[in-house]
Design a protein around this motif. Structure first.
Motif, PDB file in Angstrom:
ATOM      1  N   VAL A 194      -3.004  -4.462 -13.888  1.00  0.00           N
ATOM      2  CA  VAL A 194      -4.080  -5.296 -14.445  1.00  0.00           C
ATOM      3  C   VAL A 194      -4.734  -4.704 -15.695  1.00  0.00           C
ATOM      4  O   VAL A 194      -5.592  -5.353 -16.298  1.00  0.00           O
ATOM      5  CB  VAL A 194      -5.176  -5.591 -13.386  1.00  0.00           C
ATOM      6  N   GLU A 195      -4.311  -3.501 -16.103  1.00  0.00           N
ATOM      7  CA  GLU A 195      -4.964  -2.878 -17.256  1.00  0.00           C
ATOM      8  C   GLU A 195      -4.580  -3.558 -18.573  1.00  0.00           C
ATOM      9  O   GLU A 195      -3.598  -4.294 -18.654  1.00  0.00           O
ATOM     10  CB  GLU A 195      -4.637  -1.391 -17.324  1.00  0.00           C
TER      11      GLU A 195
ATOM     12  N   ARG B  67       4.420  -1.236  -9.142  1.00  0.00           N
ATOM     13  CA  ARG B  67       3.505  -0.584 -10.083  1.00  0.00           C
ATOM     14  C   ARG B  67       2.121  -0.534  -9.428  1.00  0.00           C
ATOM     15  O   ARG B  67       1.725  -1.476  -8.757  1.00  0.00           O
ATOM     16  CB  ARG B  67       3.444  -1.399 -11.370  1.00  0.00           C
ATOM     17  N   PRO B  68       1.380   0.543  -9.642  1.00  0.00           N
ATOM     18  CA  PRO B  68       0.016   0.583  -9.111  1.00  0.00           C
ATOM     19  C   PRO B  68      -0.813  -0.584  -9.660  1.00  0.00           C
ATOM     20  O   PRO B  68      -0.680  -0.965 -10.823  1.00  0.00           O
ATOM     21  CB  PRO B  68      -0.537   1.919  -9.627  1.00  0.00           C
ATOM     22  N   MET B  69      -1.642  -1.164  -8.793  1.00  0.00           N
ATOM     23  CA  MET B  69      -2.474  -2.304  -9.177  1.00  0.00           C
ATOM     24  C   MET B  69      -3.280  -2.011 -10.433  1.00  0.00           C
ATOM     25  O   MET B  69      -3.369  -2.856 -11.334  1.00  0.00           O
ATOM     26  CB  MET B  69      -3.418  -2.664  -8.030  1.00  0.00           C
ATOM     27  N   ASP B  70      -3.874  -0.817 -10.514  1.00  0.00           N
ATOM     28  CA  ASP B  70      -4.686  -0.465 -11.684  1.00  0.00           C
ATOM     29  C   ASP B  70      -3.890  -0.569 -12.984  1.00  0.00           C
ATOM     30  O   ASP B  70      -4.413  -1.024 -13.999  1.00  0.00           O
ATOM     31  CB  ASP B  70      -5.264   0.947 -11.552  1.00  0.00           C
ATOM     32  N   MET B  71      -2.637  -0.155 -12.953  1.00  0.00           N
ATOM     33  CA  MET B  71      -1.799  -0.249 -14.149  1.00  0.00           C
ATOM     34  C   MET B  71      -1.397  -1.695 -14.431  1.00  0.00           C
ATOM     35  O   MET B  71      -1.310  -2.116 -15.575  1.00  0.00           O
ATOM     36  CB  MET B  71      -0.533   0.599 -14.001  1.00  0.00           C
TER      37      MET B  71
ATOM     38  N   GLU C  42      -2.993   3.677  -2.062  1.00  0.00           N
ATOM     39  CA  GLU C  42      -3.226   2.984  -3.336  1.00  0.00           C
ATOM     40  C   GLU C  42      -2.555   1.612  -3.289  1.00  0.00           C
ATOM     41  O   GLU C  42      -1.427   1.475  -2.813  1.00  0.00           O
ATOM     42  CB  GLU C  42      -2.638   3.824  -4.471  1.00  0.00           C
ATOM     43  N   GLN C  43      -3.259   0.590  -3.790  1.00  0.00           N
ATOM     44  CA  GLN C  43      -2.699  -0.764  -3.858  1.00  0.00           C
ATOM     45  C   GLN C  43      -1.582  -0.801  -4.895  1.00  0.00           C
ATOM     46  O   GLN C  43      -1.739  -0.314  -6.011  1.00  0.00           O
ATOM     47  CB  GLN C  43      -3.767  -1.778  -4.241  1.00  0.00           C
TER      48      GLN C  43
ATOM     49  N   LYS D  22       0.845  -1.178   0.000  1.00  0.00           N
ATOM     50  CA  LYS D  22       0.000   0.000   0.000  1.00  0.00           C
ATOM     51  C   LYS D  22       0.887   1.236   0.000  1.00  0.00           C
ATOM     52  O   LYS D  22       1.846   1.316   0.775  1.00  0.00           O
ATOM     53  CB  LYS D  22      -0.867  -0.009   1.261  1.00  0.00           C
TER      54      LYS D  22
END
Length: 70
Positions: free
Chosen positions: A50-51, A44-48, A28-29, A22
């Motif tokens: 898995v995108e 790397r941010p989780m959102d990036m 941010e995860q 975190k």
């Protein structure tokens, strides 16, 4: 949540997801992972992580899960 294990980056390198973390400022995860080629550590941010990214006109996952490490 993503599974820990081995992933292939869309550019071809392989990585091992070590853990989730975190961001201390934003909460941010983040994904902490290690390059199999040279052992370097990355975050790397989780959102990036898995995108989907556009490659030669089609959408592909940035990182594709290969499987668990035994």
């Amino acid at each position: 949540m993503i599974p820990m294990g081995r992933y292939r980056h869309f550019k071809g390198n392989y990585y091992e997801v070590l853990c989730l973390a975190k961001n201390s400022e934003t909460e941010e995860q983040m994904v902490v992972y290690k390059c199999e080629k040279d052992g370097s550590l990355w975050v790397r941010p989780m959102d990036m992580f898995v995108e989907k990214v556009r490659v030669e006109g089609s959408l592909k996952p940035r990182f594709h899960f290969i499987g668990n490490l035994d």
